[in-house]
Design a protein around this motif. Structure first.
Motif, PDB file in Angstrom:
ATOM      1  N   ALA A  17       2.442  10.864   1.770  1.00 46.49           N
ATOM      2  CA  ALA A  17       3.768  11.498   1.842  1.00 46.49           C
ATOM      3  C   ALA A  17       4.187  12.012   0.466  1.00 46.49           C
ATOM      4  O   ALA A  17       3.593  11.682  -0.559  1.00 46.49           O
ATOM      5  N   ASP A  18       5.224  12.794   0.464  1.00 46.42           N
ATOM      6  CA  ASP A  18       5.793  13.339  -0.768  1.00 46.42           C
ATOM      7  C   ASP A  18       6.520  12.222  -1.515  1.00 46.42           C
ATOM      8  O   ASP A  18       7.467  11.635  -0.988  1.00 46.42           O
ATOM      9  N   PRO A  19       6.106  11.926  -2.752  1.00 41.19           N
ATOM     10  CA  PRO A  19       6.770  10.868  -3.525  1.00 41.19           C
ATOM     11  C   PRO A  19       8.257  11.132  -3.785  1.00 41.19           C
ATOM     12  O   PRO A  19       8.992  10.194  -4.092  1.00 41.19           O
ATOM     13  N   ASP A  20       8.683  12.369  -3.648  1.00 40.62           N
ATOM     14  CA  ASP A  20      10.103  12.676  -3.836  1.00 40.62           C
ATOM     15  C   ASP A  20      10.965  12.241  -2.654  1.00 40.62           C
ATOM     16  O   ASP A  20      12.179  12.133  -2.792  1.00 40.62           O
ATOM     17  N   ILE A  21      10.321  11.987  -1.499  1.00 46.41           N
ATOM     18  CA  ILE A  21      11.105  11.587  -0.327  1.00 46.41           C
ATOM     19  C   ILE A  21      10.687  10.238   0.258  1.00 46.41           C
ATOM     20  O   ILE A  21      11.314   9.744   1.175  1.00 46.41           O
ATOM     21  N   SER A  22       9.629   9.629  -0.300  1.00 43.04           N
ATOM     22  CA  SER A  22       9.155   8.340   0.208  1.00 43.04           C
ATOM     23  C   SER A  22       9.016   7.340  -0.942  1.00 43.04           C
ATOM     24  O   SER A  22       8.242   7.563  -1.879  1.00 43.04           O
ATOM     25  N   TRP A  23       9.766   6.233  -0.855  1.00 36.55           N
ATOM     26  CA  TRP A  23       9.668   5.180  -1.861  1.00 36.55           C
ATOM     27  C   TRP A  23       8.249   4.619  -1.913  1.00 36.55           C
ATOM     28  O   TRP A  23       7.709   4.370  -2.991  1.00 36.55           O
ATOM     29  N   THR A  24       7.641   4.444  -0.761  1.00 37.32           N
ATOM     30  CA  THR A  24       6.281   3.917  -0.711  1.00 37.32           C
ATOM     31  C   THR A  24       5.308   4.857  -1.410  1.00 37.32           C
ATOM     32  O   THR A  24       4.495   4.417  -2.230  1.00 37.32           O
ATOM     33  N   ALA A  25       5.400   6.137  -1.103  1.00 37.86           N
ATOM     34  CA  ALA A  25       4.517   7.121  -1.748  1.00 37.86           C
ATOM     35  C   ALA A  25       4.757   7.157  -3.248  1.00 37.86           C
ATOM     36  O   ALA A  25       3.809   7.276  -4.040  1.00 37.86           O
ATOM     37  N   PHE A  67       6.886  -6.680   1.753  1.00 39.58           N
ATOM     38  CA  PHE A  67       6.706  -5.230   1.684  1.00 39.58           C
ATOM     39  C   PHE A  67       5.907  -4.860   0.430  1.00 39.58           C
ATOM     40  O   PHE A  67       4.912  -4.136   0.491  1.00 39.58           O
ATOM     41  N   HIS A  68       6.337  -5.386  -0.704  1.00 39.32           N
ATOM     42  CA  HIS A  68       5.682  -5.014  -1.957  1.00 39.32           C
ATOM     43  C   HIS A  68       4.282  -5.611  -2.071  1.00 39.32           C
ATOM     44  O   HIS A  68       3.414  -5.014  -2.725  1.00 39.32           O
ATOM     45  N   LEU A  69       4.026  -6.746  -1.423  1.00 35.93           N
ATOM     46  CA  LEU A  69       2.666  -7.278  -1.361  1.00 35.93           C
ATOM     47  C   LEU A  69       1.761  -6.301  -0.613  1.00 35.93           C
ATOM     48  O   LEU A  69       0.660  -5.974  -1.066  1.00 35.93           O
ATOM     49  N   LEU A  70       2.232  -5.802   0.516  1.00 37.78           N
ATOM     50  CA  LEU A  70       1.434  -4.850   1.294  1.00 37.78           C
ATOM     51  C   LEU A  70       1.211  -3.550   0.530  1.00 37.78           C
ATOM     52  O   LEU A  70       0.120  -2.958   0.598  1.00 37.78           O
ATOM     53  N   VAL A  71       2.216  -3.088  -0.218  1.00 44.86           N
ATOM     54  CA  VAL A  71       2.049  -1.878  -1.034  1.00 44.86           C
ATOM     55  C   VAL A  71       1.010  -2.140  -2.127  1.00 44.86           C
ATOM     56  O   VAL A  71       0.139  -1.298  -2.382  1.00 44.86           O
ATOM     57  N   MET A  72       1.093  -3.299  -2.776  1.00 48.25           N
ATOM     58  CA  MET A  72       0.130  -3.640  -3.819  1.00 48.25           C
ATOM     59  C   MET A  72      -1.294  -3.691  -3.253  1.00 48.25           C
ATOM     60  O   MET A  72      -2.225  -3.170  -3.868  1.00 48.25           O
TER      61      MET A  72
END
Length: 104
Positions: A17-25, A67-72
């Motif tokens: 996704a676009d990092p400008d619109i998605s915190w995860t991205a 959430f942040h564990l899964l992102v990591m």
């Protein structure tokens, strides 16, 4: 599908996704080190709430931590399924025995 599985799937979908619109991205675009740093921050916040004894705040911070564990994990191309396989491998093994078997 569990809430964690749905969350993991959403994180994977947001990878492109676009990092400008998605915190995860945005987090993933900053690299594994930043993702690990953010996970650490959230884990510390959960610890603080556990010590304080505020159940609702602890639940909220625990959700942030997961959430942040899964992102990591995603930042290192690992998945919830990878972690689940390890947990399955450990089933029925004493925590003391499992810890003793590590090369740490």
């Amino acid at each position: 599908m569990t809430a964690l599985e749905r969350l993991a799937a959403t994180i994977e979908a947001r990878r492109t996704a676009d990092p400008d619109i998605s915190w995860t991205a945005k987090l993933l675009a900053k690299g594994p080190e930043k993702c690990a740093e953010k996970f650490g921050e959230e884990a510390i916040e959960a610890i603080i709430e556990a010590v304080k004894g505020d159940r609702e705040r602890l639940i909220s911070e625990a959700a942030d931590t997961l959430f942040h564990l899964l992102v990591m994990l995603a930042a290192r191309d690992l998945t919830l399924a990878d972690v689940e396989r390890e947990l399955t491998r450990r089933e029925g093994v004493s925590g003391i025995a499992e810890k003793a078997s590590r090369d740490d």
